[in-house]
Design an enzyme around this catalytic site. Structure first.
Site, PDB file in Angstrom:
ATOM      1  CE  LYS A  83     -54.227  59.243  87.885  1.00 54.24           C
ATOM      2  NZ  LYS A  83     -54.564  58.585  86.613  1.00 54.24           N
TER       3      LYS A  83
HETATM    4  C1  E4P Z   1     -55.891  55.381  87.028  1.00 52.30           C
HETATM    5  O1  E4P Z   1     -56.024  56.522  87.370  1.00 52.30           O
HETATM    6  C2  E4P Z   1     -55.120  54.922  85.866  1.00 52.30           C
HETATM    7  O2  E4P Z   1     -55.351  55.828  84.818  1.00 52.30           O
HETATM    8  C3  E4P Z   1     -55.570  53.566  85.346  1.00 52.30           C
HETATM    9  O3  E4P Z   1     -56.597  53.024  86.127  1.00 52.30           O
HETATM   10  C4  E4P Z   1     -54.496  52.643  84.951  1.00 52.30           C
HETATM   11  O4  E4P Z   1     -55.074  51.447  84.493  1.00 52.30           O
HETATM   12  P1  E4P Z   1     -54.317  50.369  83.601  1.00 52.30           P
HETATM   13  O5  E4P Z   1     -53.520  49.510  84.501  1.00 52.30           O
HETATM   14  O6  E4P Z   1     -55.426  49.613  82.938  1.00 52.30           O
HETATM   15  O7  E4P Z   1     -53.467  51.129  82.623  1.00 52.30           O
END
Ligand code: E4P
Length: 220
Positions: A83
């Site tokens: 990622k």
């Molecule tokens: C996605 O890959 C992220 O880890 C995640 O969905 C972020 O979500 P949040 O806005 O609840 O922190």
């Protein structure tokens, strides 16, 4: 649509994977920071449990560092998806890593043009953050709709992974729009199992059945 769990927590993963509805996991540095564990061993355990794509995020901010870190993360397990954040360096790193055959999830996507650029450099997934857009009074799901529409015009091979999901409503909208993946906090997946009419209906079925058994037994 595939369901991923957005978590770094082993207990949540162990509870939901046996149900057969979990296709993968997304983690991020904030989620992994909550777990008191050596990150590499922890990610390995998550991969063993889910046996599907597990996004692991780089923390380097320069392209060279991201590529180096991405390769190290991918070496942990075949299920790791690297990622990278959507920055110029992230895009550059995605291009290099995708060119080497690694699967890359471009995260922190907040506009259709960011998604388009990520797809052009070979991202396996783009992650629009719907909840964080909703938080600033901008309709997050509108972004997903736009990305899905744009991708339908081309043959990128990039999957739309709806992230920052806050409720089952986001999941329903994502499915209606034809998003490829929805990554949900465990609490959202748990909420999707609940319906009061299911509980009331089951209770009534079981009560009626027990009553009938009692009547049969009384007859001898
Ligand atoms: C996605 O890959 C992220 O880890 C995640 O969905 C972020 O979500 P949040 O806005 O609840 O922190």
């Amino acid at each position: 649509m595939q369901f991923f769990i957005d978590t770094g927590n082993l207990k949540e993963i162990e509870a939901l994977v046996p149900l057969g509805i979990v296709d993968g996991i997304t983690t991020n540095p904030s989620l992994l920071a909550k777990e008191v564990a050596e990150p590499r061993a922890h990610l390995k355990r998550i991969c063993e449990l889910v046996q599907g794509p597990v996004s692991a995020e780089v923390v380097a901010t320069d392209a060279e560092g991201m590529v180096r870190e991405g390769r190290e993360l991918a070496a942990i397990d075949e299920h790791i998806v690297i990622k990278v954040p959507f920055t110029k360096d992230g895009v550059k790193a995605c291009r290099t890593l995708a060119g080497e055959g690694y699967r890359v999830n471009v995260t922190l996507v907040f506009s259709p043009t960011q998604a388009l650029m990520a797809a052009k450099v070979g991202a396996a997934y783009v992650s629009p953050f719907v909840g964080r857009l909703d938080d600033i009074a901008t309709p997050g799901m509108r972004l997903v709709e736009e990305i899905v529409d744009i991708f339908e015009n081309y043959e990128f091979g990039t999957q739309v992974l709806v992230a920052s999901v806050r409720s089952p409503t986001h999941v329903v909208e994502a499915a209606r729009m034809g998003a490829d993946v929805c990554t949900c906090p465990a609490a959202v997946l748990e909420a999707m199992f609940k319906h009061p009419l299911t509980d009331i209906g089951l209770e009534r079925f079981l009560k009626d059945w027990a009553k009938a058994q009692e009547a049969l037994a009384a007859k001898g």
